[in-house]
Design a protein around this motif. Structure first.
Motif, PDB file in Angstrom:
ATOM      1  N   ASP A 510      79.387   3.359  80.336  1.00 37.86           N
ATOM      2  CA  ASP A 510      79.409   2.967  81.753  1.00 37.86           C
ATOM      3  C   ASP A 510      78.005   3.085  82.315  1.00 37.86           C
ATOM      4  OD1 ASP A 510      79.834   2.600  84.446  1.00 37.86           O
ATOM      5  OD2 ASP A 510      81.554   3.960  84.573  1.00 37.86           O
ATOM      6  N   ALA A 511      77.443   1.950  82.755  1.00 33.37           N
ATOM      7  CA  ALA A 511      76.087   1.943  83.309  1.00 33.37           C
ATOM      8  C   ALA A 511      76.071   2.026  84.825  1.00 33.37           C
ATOM      9  CB  ALA A 511      75.354   0.683  82.852  1.00 33.37           C
ATOM     10  N   GLY A 512      77.231   2.158  85.460  1.00 32.77           N
ATOM     11  CA  GLY A 512      77.275   2.329  86.907  1.00 32.77           C
ATOM     12  C   GLY A 512      77.287   1.012  87.666  1.00 32.77           C
ATOM     13  N   ASP A 513      77.558   1.124  88.957  1.00 33.35           N
ATOM     14  CA  ASP A 513      77.725  -0.068  89.789  1.00 33.35           C
ATOM     15  C   ASP A 513      76.424  -0.833  90.019  1.00 33.35           C
ATOM     16  OD1 ASP A 513      80.397   0.563  89.994  1.00 33.35           O
ATOM     17  OD2 ASP A 513      80.155   1.663  91.886  1.00 33.35           O
ATOM     18  N   ASP A 514      75.291  -0.166  89.912  1.00 33.64           N
ATOM     19  CA  ASP A 514      74.015  -0.824  90.220  1.00 33.64           C
ATOM     20  C   ASP A 514      73.428  -1.589  89.041  1.00 33.64           C
ATOM     21  OD1 ASP A 514      74.142   0.193  92.777  1.00 33.64           O
ATOM     22  OD2 ASP A 514      72.996   2.005  92.265  1.00 33.64           O
ATOM     23  N   TYR A 515      73.974  -1.405  87.859  1.00 35.35           N
ATOM     24  CA  TYR A 515      73.387  -2.041  86.678  1.00 35.35           C
ATOM     25  C   TYR A 515      73.735  -3.527  86.612  1.00 35.35           C
ATOM     26  CZ  TYR A 515      73.149  -3.667  81.842  1.00 35.35           C
ATOM     27  OH  TYR A 515      72.905  -4.412  80.724  1.00 35.35           O
ATOM     28  N   ARG A 516      72.730  -4.351  86.330  1.00 32.49           N
ATOM     29  CA  ARG A 516      72.899  -5.766  86.028  1.00 32.49           C
ATOM     30  C   ARG A 516      71.960  -6.116  84.872  1.00 32.49           C
ATOM     31  NH1 ARG A 516      76.296  -4.683  88.972  1.00 32.49           N
ATOM     32  NH2 ARG A 516      77.133  -5.767  90.800  1.00 32.49           N
ATOM     33  N   ALA A 517      72.489  -6.739  83.857  1.00 32.29           N
ATOM     34  CA  ALA A 517      71.662  -7.097  82.708  1.00 32.29           C
ATOM     35  C   ALA A 517      70.565  -8.073  83.120  1.00 32.29           C
ATOM     36  CB  ALA A 517      72.518  -7.718  81.611  1.00 32.29           C
ATOM     37  N   GLU A 518      69.384  -7.857  82.578  1.00 28.58           N
ATOM     38  CA  GLU A 518      68.268  -8.777  82.795  1.00 28.58           C
ATOM     39  C   GLU A 518      67.804  -9.273  81.428  1.00 28.58           C
ATOM     40  OE1 GLU A 518      65.231  -7.804  85.746  1.00 28.58           O
ATOM     41  OE2 GLU A 518      66.269  -5.886  86.020  1.00 28.58           O
ATOM     42  N   GLY A 519      68.198 -10.481  81.073  1.00 32.97           N
ATOM     43  CA  GLY A 519      67.839 -11.036  79.779  1.00 32.97           C
ATOM     44  C   GLY A 519      68.882 -10.720  78.721  1.00 32.97           C
ATOM     45  N   THR A 520      68.734 -11.351  77.578  1.00 29.06           N
ATOM     46  CA  THR A 520      69.633 -11.116  76.449  1.00 29.06           C
ATOM     47  C   THR A 520      69.063 -10.008  75.581  1.00 29.06           C
ATOM     48  OG1 THR A 520      68.516 -12.806  75.157  1.00 29.06           O
ATOM     49  CG2 THR A 520      70.438 -13.492  76.432  1.00 29.06           C
ATOM     50  N   GLY A 521      69.925  -9.262  74.948  1.00 28.59           N
ATOM     51  CA  GLY A 521      69.479  -8.115  74.164  1.00 28.59           C
ATOM     52  C   GLY A 521      69.102  -8.483  72.750  1.00 28.59           C
ATOM     53  N   ARG A 522      68.038  -7.886  72.272  1.00 27.69           N
ATOM     54  CA  ARG A 522      67.703  -7.968  70.861  1.00 27.69           C
ATOM     55  C   ARG A 522      66.818  -6.780  70.518  1.00 27.69           C
ATOM     56  NH1 ARG A 522      62.826 -11.101  69.635  1.00 27.69           N
ATOM     57  NH2 ARG A 522      61.732 -11.630  71.561  1.00 27.69           N
ATOM     58  N   TYR A 523      66.786  -6.451  69.245  1.00 22.50           N
ATOM     59  CA  TYR A 523      66.026  -5.295  68.773  1.00 22.50           C
ATOM     60  C   TYR A 523      64.696  -5.755  68.201  1.00 22.50           C
ATOM     61  CZ  TYR A 523      64.678  -1.326  65.862  1.00 22.50           C
ATOM     62  OH  TYR A 523      63.981  -0.301  65.274  1.00 22.50           O
ATOM     63  N   HIS A 524      63.604  -5.105  68.594  1.00 25.36           N
ATOM     64  CA  HIS A 524      62.276  -5.399  68.072  1.00 25.36           C
ATOM     65  C   HIS A 524      61.808  -4.219  67.224  1.00 25.36           C
ATOM     66  CE1 HIS A 524      61.672  -8.978  70.570  1.00 25.36           C
ATOM     67  NE2 HIS A 524      62.301  -8.323  71.517  1.00 25.36           N
ATOM     68  N   PRO A 525      61.626  -4.404  65.917  1.00 23.13           N
ATOM     69  CA  PRO A 525      61.257  -3.280  65.062  1.00 23.13           C
ATOM     70  C   PRO A 525      59.806  -2.850  65.204  1.00 23.13           C
ATOM     71  CG  PRO A 525      61.293  -5.279  63.766  1.00 23.13           C
ATOM     72  CD  PRO A 525      61.790  -5.645  65.140  1.00 23.13           C
ATOM     73  N   GLY A 526      58.974  -3.683  65.828  1.00 24.97           N
ATOM     74  CA  GLY A 526      57.560  -3.353  65.959  1.00 24.97           C
ATOM     75  C   GLY A 526      56.727  -4.024  64.889  1.00 24.97           C
ATOM     76  N   GLU A 527      55.420  -4.021  65.122  1.00 24.47           N
ATOM     77  CA  GLU A 527      54.504  -4.739  64.243  1.00 24.47           C
ATOM     78  C   GLU A 527      54.488  -4.177  62.829  1.00 24.47           C
ATOM     79  OE1 GLU A 527      51.867  -7.931  63.685  1.00 24.47           O
ATOM     80  OE2 GLU A 527      53.216  -7.391  65.333  1.00 24.47           O
ATOM     81  N   ASP A 528      54.799  -2.885  62.662  1.00 24.60           N
ATOM     82  CA  ASP A 528      54.820  -2.291  61.317  1.00 24.60           C
ATOM     83  C   ASP A 528      55.764  -3.053  60.386  1.00 24.60           C
ATOM     84  OD1 ASP A 528      53.110   0.155  61.381  1.00 24.60           O
ATOM     85  OD2 ASP A 528      54.432   0.662  63.038  1.00 24.60           O
ATOM     86  N   TYR A 529      56.867  -3.540  60.944  1.00 26.06           N
ATOM     87  CA  TYR A 529      57.820  -4.309  60.162  1.00 26.06           C
ATOM     88  C   TYR A 529      57.625  -5.813  60.335  1.00 26.06           C
ATOM     89  CZ  TYR A 529      60.610  -0.076  59.368  1.00 26.06           C
ATOM     90  OH  TYR A 529      61.040   1.168  58.978  1.00 26.06           O
ATOM     91  N   ALA A 530      57.375  -6.245  61.591  1.00 28.50           N
ATOM     92  CA  ALA A 530      57.421  -7.667  61.909  1.00 28.50           C
ATOM     93  C   ALA A 530      56.383  -8.479  61.141  1.00 28.50           C
ATOM     94  CB  ALA A 530      57.240  -7.868  63.414  1.00 28.50           C
ATOM     95  N   PHE A 531      55.191  -7.913  60.911  1.00 31.91           N
ATOM     96  CA  PHE A 531      54.175  -8.715  60.233  1.00 31.91           C
ATOM     97  C   PHE A 531      54.536  -8.967  58.769  1.00 31.91           C
ATOM     98  CE2 PHE A 531      52.436  -5.001  58.200  1.00 31.91           C
ATOM     99  CZ  PHE A 531      51.612  -5.452  57.180  1.00 31.91           C
ATOM    100  N   LEU A 532      55.480  -8.194  58.246  1.00 31.77           N
ATOM    101  CA  LEU A 532      55.981  -8.395  56.891  1.00 31.77           C
ATOM    102  C   LEU A 532      57.254  -9.235  56.868  1.00 31.77           C
ATOM    103  CD1 LEU A 532      55.569  -4.741  55.566  1.00 31.77           C
ATOM    104  CD2 LEU A 532      54.160  -6.705  54.929  1.00 31.77           C
ATOM    105  N   GLY A 533      57.729  -9.615  58.060  1.00 29.12           N
ATOM    106  CA  GLY A 533      58.998 -10.325  58.132  1.00 29.12           C
ATOM    107  C   GLY A 533      60.182  -9.429  57.835  1.00 29.12           C
TER     108      GLY A 533
END
Length: 564
Positions: A510-533
């Motif tokens: 429960d995120a409470g009455d004031d919460y509204r999603a901004e954008g779609t969710g996705r996970y970013h592993p960071g450059e340590d992983y991303a530059f290797l795909g």
């Protein structure tokens, strides 16, 4: 008195393992560890009166076939060929330990069975003789290897006492066992504790009469009691090895808990041994060998009693909090803040919270940010809450990226060539260390307050406008309620509350009455992983809560059970 339940489970596991091992192809490339593991299995199953293959001459022939194939894999140095660690003393030690145990099984057998196994014993002895010089001088490259190679030295000493073998083992042992005050080995790995450090230190203690080695094992087993989850897995989020991103079963701890429960009369160890047996016997060859060499392991356990809870593992940055309705795991001990990189041997799992509630398991809570490719939140500070009498812990992190100013005149190069240096995210021929910087920072504080049925997770993110996503990854097998399904199959909590249900049990978020999603969710592993795909993304059924910095989120996690 013999523990008939334990022996019945072992009997079935050994029969199945022998069947599969006999059907396995004996190839020219081994691998050497499997060849010797199978040979040891055949010897043990041949000698064990309860075995379905007791006295079966076919097992002697099969063991001989494996041992001859193993001899072919023994190189000029005496070490075995194969594996990614080339000409490796520690990798060869795993095989030597199995080989020496097979020799010890034969040596302890009745005279008639020794005669039947005499040729096999001679072949094993020749291999051991050829490799012993290499282990007397060979090196290692991980902490647990010191104990694996010392265990091999101990077993070689057991078969033929040698001061040189003892002295070499003592050199490794003189470094001190790498166990922290909270009972965790330096690699913080359940896998290596169960399969390497604990069994190795146990045989070292037995052969060389080292009470310090024995005490380290007992301390680790005591510590592990508090890390056993309701699903009979052992917590690994704090590990510095490969198991930090996987679940590790309790079953491989079976013989260690049995041995010390019986020797010390400990009901808490008996409780753990009972739980471990419930997971089956994944390595029956090792368990049967231990039983034959130390028959007391097969005696009845003392009365089981649940362990006293251990709340915190300070050196690992780990806290476990239990109530009748749920279990929380809070982790703030990542090595990433110190080294700013992902490497084998470092703790880098970005999961900072888990929750168990009946059949529902929230395997991972992570905070991902789109901020210069610096990756997900990993705490660099982890402290108890400062409120008097208020339970809980605070995790905090500051990450920064830099914009670089022009070089001063005395650092300029007429050729335009500058040192290839590390920015912290990437390398560039910019002589970064000689430049003034403009820093952009993101500050995150996460307050985890346990409640009777869950936790209150308060997240504050301060810094420039940038998106974030809080990921809740549940173990598969349930369904989401109150969640919008995204195109990639994940869920998005658009507002208010949702839940993940498995049968009659659920975890509500429960995120409470004031919460509204901004954008779609996705996970970013960071450059340590991303530059290797690559990615270290969590598995399971995932739902995201999204927002932008600067911002705040208060999330209530609550275990629910129908009828309660």
């Amino acid at each position: 008195m013999t523990d008939s339940g334990f022996e019945a489970v072992l009997q079935a596991a050994v029969a199945d393992e022998v069947r599969r091992a006999l059907a396995a192809t004996v190839g020219p490339d081994g691998p050497h560890r499997r060849l010797m593991e199978h040979a040891r299995l055949f010897v043990a199953a041949y000698l064990w009166p309860r075995s379905a293959h007791s006295g079966d001459a076919a097992l002697i022939a099969a063991a001989g076939e494996r041992v001859r194939a193993l001899r072919v894999l023994q190189g000029p140095s005496g070490l075995f060929v194969g594996g990614d660690n080339v000409d490796s003393p520690p990798d060869s030690s795993f095989t030597v330990n199995d080989l020496c145990d097979a020799l010890e099984l034969i040596a302890q057998a009745p005279a008639e069975e020794q005669a039947a196994l005499a040729d096999l014993a001679a072949e094993l002895t020749a291999i051991a003789d050829a490799i012993e010089p290499a282990l007397l001088v060979g090196g290692v490259h991980t902490p647990n290897h010191r104990w694996e190679i010392s265990a091999a030295l101990a077993r070689l000493h057991r078969r033929r006492p040698s001061q040189a073998l003892r002295d070499r083992a003592e050199q490794w042992l003189a470094e001190g066992v790498d166990i922290t005050p909270d009972g965790v080995y330096s690699e913080r790995s359940a896998n290596y504790a169960a399969f390497v450090s604990n069994p190795s230190l146990t045989v070292i203690a037995d052969v060389f009469e080292r009470p310090d080695a024995r005490q380290a094992v007992i301390r680790n087993l005591e510590s592990t009691l508090g890390l056993i989850h309701p699903d009979d897995s052992v917590e690994t989020v704090h590990s510095r090895r490969q198991d930090q991103l996987t679940r590790f079963p309790l079953a491989p701890y079976l013989t260690a808990y049995r041995r010390y429960a019986i020797e010390l009369g400990r009901g808490d160890f008996a409780w753990a041994a009972g739980r471990a047996l419930g997971g089956g016997i994944p390595h029956p060859s090792a368990v049967l060998t231990e039983l034959l060499l130390a028959p007391r392991i097969g005696e009845e356990l003392p009365d089981a009693s649940p362990p006293a809870p251990q709340r915190a593992w300070e050196q690992s940055g780990l806290v476990v909090d239990d109530t009748a309705g749920r279990r929380l795991v809070v982790f703030g001990g990542s090595d990433y803040a110190r080294f700013r990189r992902v490497r084998s041997g470092l703790s880098a799992n970005p999961t900072f919270l888990r929750m168990f509630a009946g059949d529902v398991v929230l395997d991972s809570v992570r905070l991902s940010r789109d901020f210069f490719g610096l990756g997900p939140f990993r705490a660099d500070r982890f402290t108890p809450r400062s409120d008097a009498g208020a339970p809980g812990h605070v995790l905090a992190e500051t990450v920064s990226a830099h914009y670089y100013q022009p070089l001063d005149a005395d650092h300029r190069s007429p050729s335009g060539e500058y040192a290839l240096t590390d920015d912290g995210r990437f390398y560039g021929s910019m002589s970064f260390g000689d430049r003034a910087t403009d820093d952009v920072s993101l500050h995150t504080v996460i307050d985890v307050e346990p409640t009777a049925d869950g936790a209150l997770v308060s997240i504050g993110i301060d810094g420039p406008d940038s998106p974030w996503a809080l990921e809740l990854a549940f173990r598969d097998g349930g369904v989401f309620e109150g969640v919008a399904e995204s195109a990639d199959g994940t869920g998005l909590l658009e507002s208010g509350a949702g839940r993940y249900r498995v049968g009659s049990a659920a975890i509500a978020f429960d995120a409470g009455d004031d919460y509204r999603a901004e954008g779609t969710g996705r996970y970013h592993p960071g450059e340590d992983y991303a530059f290797l795909g690559a990615s270290d993304a969590a598995a399971g059924s995932r739902v995201y809560l999204t927002g932008r910095a600067p911002g705040r989120l208060v999330l209530a996690l609550r275990a629910e059970q129908a009828g309660r």
